[in-house]
Design an enzyme around this catalytic site. Structure first.
Site, short mmCIF file in Angstrom:
data_model
loop_
_atom_site.label_atom_id
_atom_site.label_comp_id
_atom_site.label_asym_id
_atom_site.label_seq_id
_atom_site.Cartn_x
_atom_site.Cartn_y
_atom_site.Cartn_z
N HIS A 17 -9.56 2.52 12.06
CA HIS A 17 -8.56 2.49 10.99
C HIS A 17 -7.31 3.29 11.25
O HIS A 17 -6.37 3.25 10.46
CB HIS A 17 -9.19 2.98 9.68
CG HIS A 17 -9.35 4.48 9.62
ND1 HIS A 17 -10.30 5.15 10.34
CD2 HIS A 17 -8.66 5.42 8.95
CE1 HIS A 17 -10.19 6.45 10.11
NE2 HIS A 17 -9.21 6.64 9.27
C1 UD1 Z 1 -6.47 7.86 4.80
C2 UD1 Z 1 -6.19 9.23 5.42
C3 UD1 Z 1 -6.93 9.34 6.74
C4 UD1 Z 1 -8.41 9.06 6.57
C5 UD1 Z 1 -8.57 7.69 5.91
C6 UD1 Z 1 -10.01 7.36 5.67
C7 UD1 Z 1 -4.00 10.32 5.11
C8 UD1 Z 1 -2.69 10.55 5.73
N1 UD1 Z 1 -4.78 9.40 5.72
O1 UD1 Z 1 -5.92 6.87 5.63
O2 UD1 Z 1 -6.79 10.66 7.24
O3 UD1 Z 1 -9.04 9.07 7.82
O4 UD1 Z 1 -7.87 7.71 4.66
O5 UD1 Z 1 -10.13 6.09 5.08
O6 UD1 Z 1 -4.32 10.94 4.13
N2 UD1 Z 1 -6.24 0.89 0.51
C9 UD1 Z 1 -7.03 0.06 -0.25
N3 UD1 Z 1 -7.94 0.63 -1.10
C10 UD1 Z 1 -8.11 1.98 -1.21
C11 UD1 Z 1 -7.30 2.81 -0.40
C12 UD1 Z 1 -6.38 2.24 0.45
O7 UD1 Z 1 -6.92 -1.16 -0.19
O8 UD1 Z 1 -8.96 2.43 -1.99
C13 UD1 Z 1 -5.25 0.27 1.42
C14 UD1 Z 1 -3.83 0.75 1.13
O9 UD1 Z 1 -3.17 -0.10 0.26
C15 UD1 Z 1 -3.21 0.74 2.50
C16 UD1 Z 1 -4.38 0.96 3.46
O10 UD1 Z 1 -5.56 0.72 2.74
O11 UD1 Z 1 -2.69 -0.53 2.78
C17 UD1 Z 1 -4.37 2.34 4.03
O12 UD1 Z 1 -4.53 3.32 3.01
P1 UD1 Z 1 -3.84 4.76 3.11
O13 UD1 Z 1 -4.30 5.59 1.94
O14 UD1 Z 1 -2.40 4.61 3.38
O15 UD1 Z 1 -4.39 5.45 4.40
P2 UD1 Z 1 -5.75 5.36 5.18
O16 UD1 Z 1 -5.51 4.56 6.39
O17 UD1 Z 1 -6.87 4.96 4.27
#
Ligand code: UD1
Length: 368
Positions: A215
């Site tokens: 991820h």
């Molecule tokens: C975040 C953390 C990372 C951790 C990871 C675990 C930061 C900078 N990053 O990254 O350290 O390893 O979580 O998962 O804090 N999304 C959903 N549903 C959710 C949450 C997110 O669909 O419940 C989608 C968002 O819309 C986005 C993508 O997933 O498109 C990434 O989410 P984001 O919170 O930006 O960062 P992570 O990659 O999850």
């Protein structure tokens, strides 16, 4: 003493669960005036599979405050958390804010607390990848630069903090709360009816398999990099099937780039903690870019191939089961076969990863 325990994203929930248990035990011996604690969920992760499923699996109580930050750019997400968290802190005046790990919630809540002159305790302090292209590295550096208590998981973290001039008497080598959680859940799993898991039959049918998580933005946000990784995975899967619970970020990027995986790469929705453990603990190898899994595999002696060039958790490579492969196709394939053929001899469990870290942390906080 009033303690706030902050969690926002999936990897945080595993880390607060043992602290909740230790705080509960400590509260039984004290009056509410002597010790009270509250959970603040920032809402950085919010999907059922990314949040509530973990609260259920890890036996976590409903958070006292839910800030509902949601997803957005780093600046917007961090700012939203800060604005809401500040209100709760002003209203509740905690004495200590505990932040865990390295996500945006860790950064946001440590800054807010410190500016309100509330003490900050950072759990998993001092880890460094020395890679400033990782958002988590920035979060770690900032949180550590203003924390009052540094609870560390491995010796490299002590060295990093001392080099940055942190007072030695504020650095506590307590081991790892995530490993407390792992051992606790592993024990619970032994008593569970395993057929409850949707993947029960799948696991039974597969003679052996690799368990994969992926991820990191550095691996999935660039088409060329993701394609190289996928080509390696497709090749590996012709020999050994790969079980792959898909993180929402990765799903989005695979769709956007139109990249396809071979049928023997078996996609799953994001898994709860228990089901994930049920699968990876018996895999021939875990391939991952997660920080936590590098450590959990070391604790259970499962070989781990990390699809990154660096790690902020060097103990897992020095004495654990972890090998860094980077994210280039040929390197992944070479390291994969090296581990399948030779393993990683002499792997050991790091000092103080013994299931007692949360108790050590609560002892420090409540005696100071
Ligand atoms: C975040 C953390 C990372 C951790 C990871 C675990 C930061 C900078 N990053 O990254 O350290 O390893 O979580 O998962 O804090 N999304 C959903 N549903 C959710 C949450 C997110 O669909 O419940 C989608 C968002 O819309 C986005 C993508 O997933 O498109 C990434 O989410 P984001 O919170 O930006 O960062 P992570 O990659 O999850």
């Amino acid at each position: 003493m009033k303690i706030f325990l902050v969690a926002g994203a999936r990897p945080n929930f595993m880390k607060i669960a043992p602290i909740v248990r230790a705080l509960r035990a400590e509260s039984r011996e004290k009056s509410e005036k002597e010790l009270s604690w509250m959970i603040v969920h920032t809402g950085q992760h919010y999907d059922y599979e990314m949040s509530q499923a973990f609260f259920d699996d890890l036996e976590l109580p409903t958070p006292d405050f839910f800030l509902g930050a949601g997803s957005d750019s780093h600046a917007v997400q961090t700012a939203k958390i800060m604005v809401s968290f500040e209100k709760v802190c002003i209203d509740q005046r905690p004495d200590i804010v505990i932040v865990v790990g390295d996500v945006n919630s860790t950064l946001a809540c440590s800054i807010v607390a410190k500016k309100l002159l509330i003490e900050v305790a950072h759990i998993e302090a001092g880890l460094r990848s020395f890679d400033l292209t990782m958002p988590e590295e920035i979060n770690r550096i900032v949180a550590d630069s203003i924390s009052d208590y540094f609870f560390v998981t491995e010796k490299s973290a002590i060295e990093n903090l001392v080099k940055q001039g942190k007072p030695k008497e504020r650095i506590y080598f307590v081991g790892h709360v995530m490993i407390d959680n792992l051992f606790y859940q592993l024990k619970r799993l032994e008593g569970e009816k395993l057929s409850q898991f949707a993947t029960y039959e799948l696991k039974k049918d597969l003679e052996n398999y690799v368990f994969l998580t992926l991820h990191r933005p550095s691996n999935v946000d660039s088409r060329e990099t993701l394609l190289g990784i996928v080509e390696a995975l497709n090749e590996i899967s012709t020999e050994i099937p790969i079980i792959f619970p898909l993180h929402p970020r990765t799903k989005k990027m695979l769709d956007a780039f139109g990249i396809k995986l071979n049928k023997r790469v078996i996609f799953l929705e994001p898994l709860g903690f228990m089901e994930s453990l049920f699968l990876w603990k018996d895999s021939v190898m875990v391939m991952t870019d997660s920080g936590g899994l590098q450590e959990e595999t070391t604790a259970l002696g499962v070989p781990c191939l990390t699809l990154r060039d660096n790690t902020e958790r060097p103990i897992t490579v020095e004495i654990g089961t972890n090998t860094l492969a980077g994210n280039k196709k040929q390197d992944i394939l070479n390291y994969f076969w090296q581990i399948i053929n030779n393993g990683k001899p002499g792997a050991a469990i790091p000092p103080k990863w013994d299931g007692k870290s949360a108790k050590r942390i609560v002892d420090v906080l409540t005696r100071n």
